[in-house]
Design an enzyme around this catalytic site. Structure first.
Site, mmCIF file in Angstrom:
data_model
loop_
_atom_site.group_PDB
_atom_site.id
_atom_site.type_symbol
_atom_site.label_atom_id
_atom_site.label_comp_id
_atom_site.label_asym_id
_atom_site.label_seq_id
_atom_site.Cartn_x
_atom_site.Cartn_y
_atom_site.Cartn_z
ATOM 1 N N ASP A 118 20.431 29.338 29.723
ATOM 2 C CA ASP A 118 20.141 29.499 31.154
ATOM 3 C C ASP A 118 19.542 28.210 31.727
ATOM 4 O O ASP A 118 19.298 28.109 32.926
ATOM 5 C CB ASP A 118 19.277 30.729 31.438
ATOM 6 C CG ASP A 118 17.921 30.682 30.772
ATOM 7 O OD1 ASP A 118 17.638 29.725 30.026
ATOM 8 O OD2 ASP A 118 17.119 31.619 30.996
ATOM 9 N N SER A 119 19.370 27.190 30.851
ATOM 10 C CA SER A 119 19.061 25.832 31.324
ATOM 11 C C SER A 119 20.128 25.370 32.309
ATOM 12 O O SER A 119 19.906 24.432 33.071
ATOM 13 C CB SER A 119 18.995 24.864 30.139
ATOM 14 O OG SER A 119 20.169 24.966 29.343
ATOM 15 N N LYS A 143 20.850 35.396 23.063
ATOM 16 C CA LYS A 143 19.479 34.912 22.860
ATOM 17 C C LYS A 143 18.590 35.511 23.950
ATOM 18 O O LYS A 143 18.987 35.535 25.111
ATOM 19 C CB LYS A 143 19.434 33.386 22.918
ATOM 20 C CG LYS A 143 18.012 32.818 22.810
ATOM 21 C CD LYS A 143 18.002 31.335 22.582
ATOM 22 C CE LYS A 143 18.153 30.499 23.819
ATOM 23 N NZ LYS A 143 17.132 30.734 24.862
ATOM 24 N N GLU A 164 14.312 35.818 25.345
ATOM 25 C CA GLU A 164 12.983 35.226 25.257
ATOM 26 C C GLU A 164 11.901 36.285 25.080
ATOM 27 O O GLU A 164 11.919 37.313 25.757
ATOM 28 C CB GLU A 164 12.686 34.426 26.534
ATOM 29 C CG GLU A 164 13.612 33.246 26.737
ATOM 30 C CD GLU A 164 13.254 32.406 27.956
ATOM 31 O OE1 GLU A 164 12.191 32.644 28.585
ATOM 32 O OE2 GLU A 164 14.048 31.503 28.280
ATOM 33 N N GLU A 202 10.293 26.879 20.747
ATOM 34 C CA GLU A 202 10.299 25.789 21.735
ATOM 35 C C GLU A 202 8.878 25.302 22.015
ATOM 36 O O GLU A 202 7.977 26.099 22.315
ATOM 37 C CB GLU A 202 10.962 26.273 23.043
ATOM 38 C CG GLU A 202 10.977 25.191 24.113
ATOM 39 C CD GLU A 202 11.938 25.464 25.269
ATOM 40 O OE1 GLU A 202 12.699 26.454 25.223
ATOM 41 O OE2 GLU A 202 11.907 24.653 26.225
ATOM 42 N N ASP A 253 22.806 32.995 26.486
ATOM 43 C CA ASP A 253 21.459 33.376 26.904
ATOM 44 C C ASP A 253 21.470 34.625 27.773
ATOM 45 O O ASP A 253 22.341 34.787 28.630
ATOM 46 C CB ASP A 253 20.861 32.244 27.748
ATOM 47 C CG ASP A 253 19.631 31.626 27.121
ATOM 48 O OD1 ASP A 253 19.049 32.238 26.212
ATOM 49 O OD2 ASP A 253 19.272 30.511 27.542
HETATM 50 O O1 KIV Z 1 18.433 27.579 28.072
HETATM 51 C C1 KIV Z 1 18.442 26.780 27.136
HETATM 52 O O2 KIV Z 1 19.176 25.781 27.141
HETATM 53 C C2 KIV Z 1 17.566 27.041 26.007
HETATM 54 C C3 KIV Z 1 17.384 25.971 24.996
HETATM 55 C C4 KIV Z 1 16.650 24.837 25.564
HETATM 56 C C5 KIV Z 1 16.762 26.480 23.739
HETATM 57 O O3 KIV Z 1 17.006 28.091 25.927
#
Ligand code: KIV
Length: 271
Positions: free
Chosen positions: A51-52, A118, A120, A187, A90
């Site tokens: 989600d970056s 993934k 959080e 992280e 994500d």
């Molecule tokens: O969203 C993302 O790119 C991430 C990584 C930085 C681990 O969660």
């Protein structure tokens, strides 16, 4: 047994095999098929549709505006460029707020081509992890600096520096593995804490700003290529394009440095 030269697709059970055989896992974020193909061809083990993308692709100042539609779209793009790497997607902000919402979102992401999702945090997310894993959805947990918590944290800061916070992270790491997560991203935590968590962990750890002792590393594509988003550059970021000379060369340099343990060094870690 999984070996680095294996051209077979990397599977979820192979993550544990890689750890047992001492193969350090190299992971990068990817948002489109073109970069995904270059990463896949040059030995990257895991691709993350992070989600970056809210910050590096969409230009927001946090990951909070990212939607399930956004991640599903980019996951489908990346999936078309991947043949070997394990594709992780994500779960965006609040898509995992309840087990039922998480199941709907994760199903869409797997149907778009992801092999694992993934999410959080621990706490109420432990029920979410259990719920997804019981329904055949592999989960990667993400602890330490969790960017979706930016409003509560008041910024993007190193986590686990105080004893109490470090103990909580150790307990959370054990809890997400007990709940069924197959992989753990750590992280922005001190290197010594990531080392302890990795030694205690039943599942492989992937560090970002977590020092050299994790079982693998992940970086954001734009950081590996020295593309600056206008936000403050964290200490753990390294421009591999400078030494690699081309995108493929940068990826090869990153993968080689993760594999031989030379990245991250002390200059790119928190003490
Ligand atoms: O969203 C993302 O790119 C991430 C990584 C930085 C681990 O969660």
């Amino acid at each position: 047994m999984y070996t680095p030269d294996d051209r077979k697709p990397l599977t979820v059970p192979a993550l544990a095999e890689a750890r047992r055989s001492g193969h350090r896992l190299a992971m990068l974020t990817a948002y489109d098929a073109g970069f995904a193909r270059v990463f896949d061809d040059n030995g990257v083990d895991l691709l993350l549709v992070g989600d970056s993308l809210g910050m590096v692709v969409q230009g927001h100042d946090s990951t909070l505006p990212v939607t399930v539609d956004d991640i599903a779209y980019h996951t489908a793009c990346v999936a078309r460029g991947v043949s070997r790497a394990l594709l992780v997607a994500d779960m965006p902000f609040q898509a995992d707020a309840t087990p039922e919402r998480a199941l709907d979102a994760a199903t869409r992401l797997l149907q778009a081509g992801a092999r694992m999702v993934k999410l959080e945090g621990a706490g109420h997310k432990l029920d979410v992890i259990r719920f997804l894993v019981e329904r055949e959805i592999p989960v990667c947990a993400h602890l330490g600096l969790t960017p979706q918590s930016v409003l509560r944290l008041g910024g993007y800061k190193v986590q686990g520096r105080q004893d109490e916070a470090a103990e909580k992270l150790r307990a959370d790491a054990k809890a997400v593995a007990d709940a069924g997560a197959a992989l753990l991203v750590l992280e922005c935590v001190p290197s010594s804490l990531a080392q302890v968590i990795t030694a205690e962990s039943a599942i492989p750890t992937i560090g970002i700003g977590a020092g050299p002792h994790c079982d693998g590393q992940v970086l954001v594509l734009h950081d590996v290529l020295g593309l600056h988003s206008g936000h403050r550059r964290p200490k753990f970021v390294k421009d591999f394009l400078a030494e690699g000379g081309s995108v493929a060369g940068a990826v090869q340099a990153y993968v080689a440095a993760v594999r031989d343990g030379s990245f991250p060094d002390e200059a790119h870690s928190y003490q």
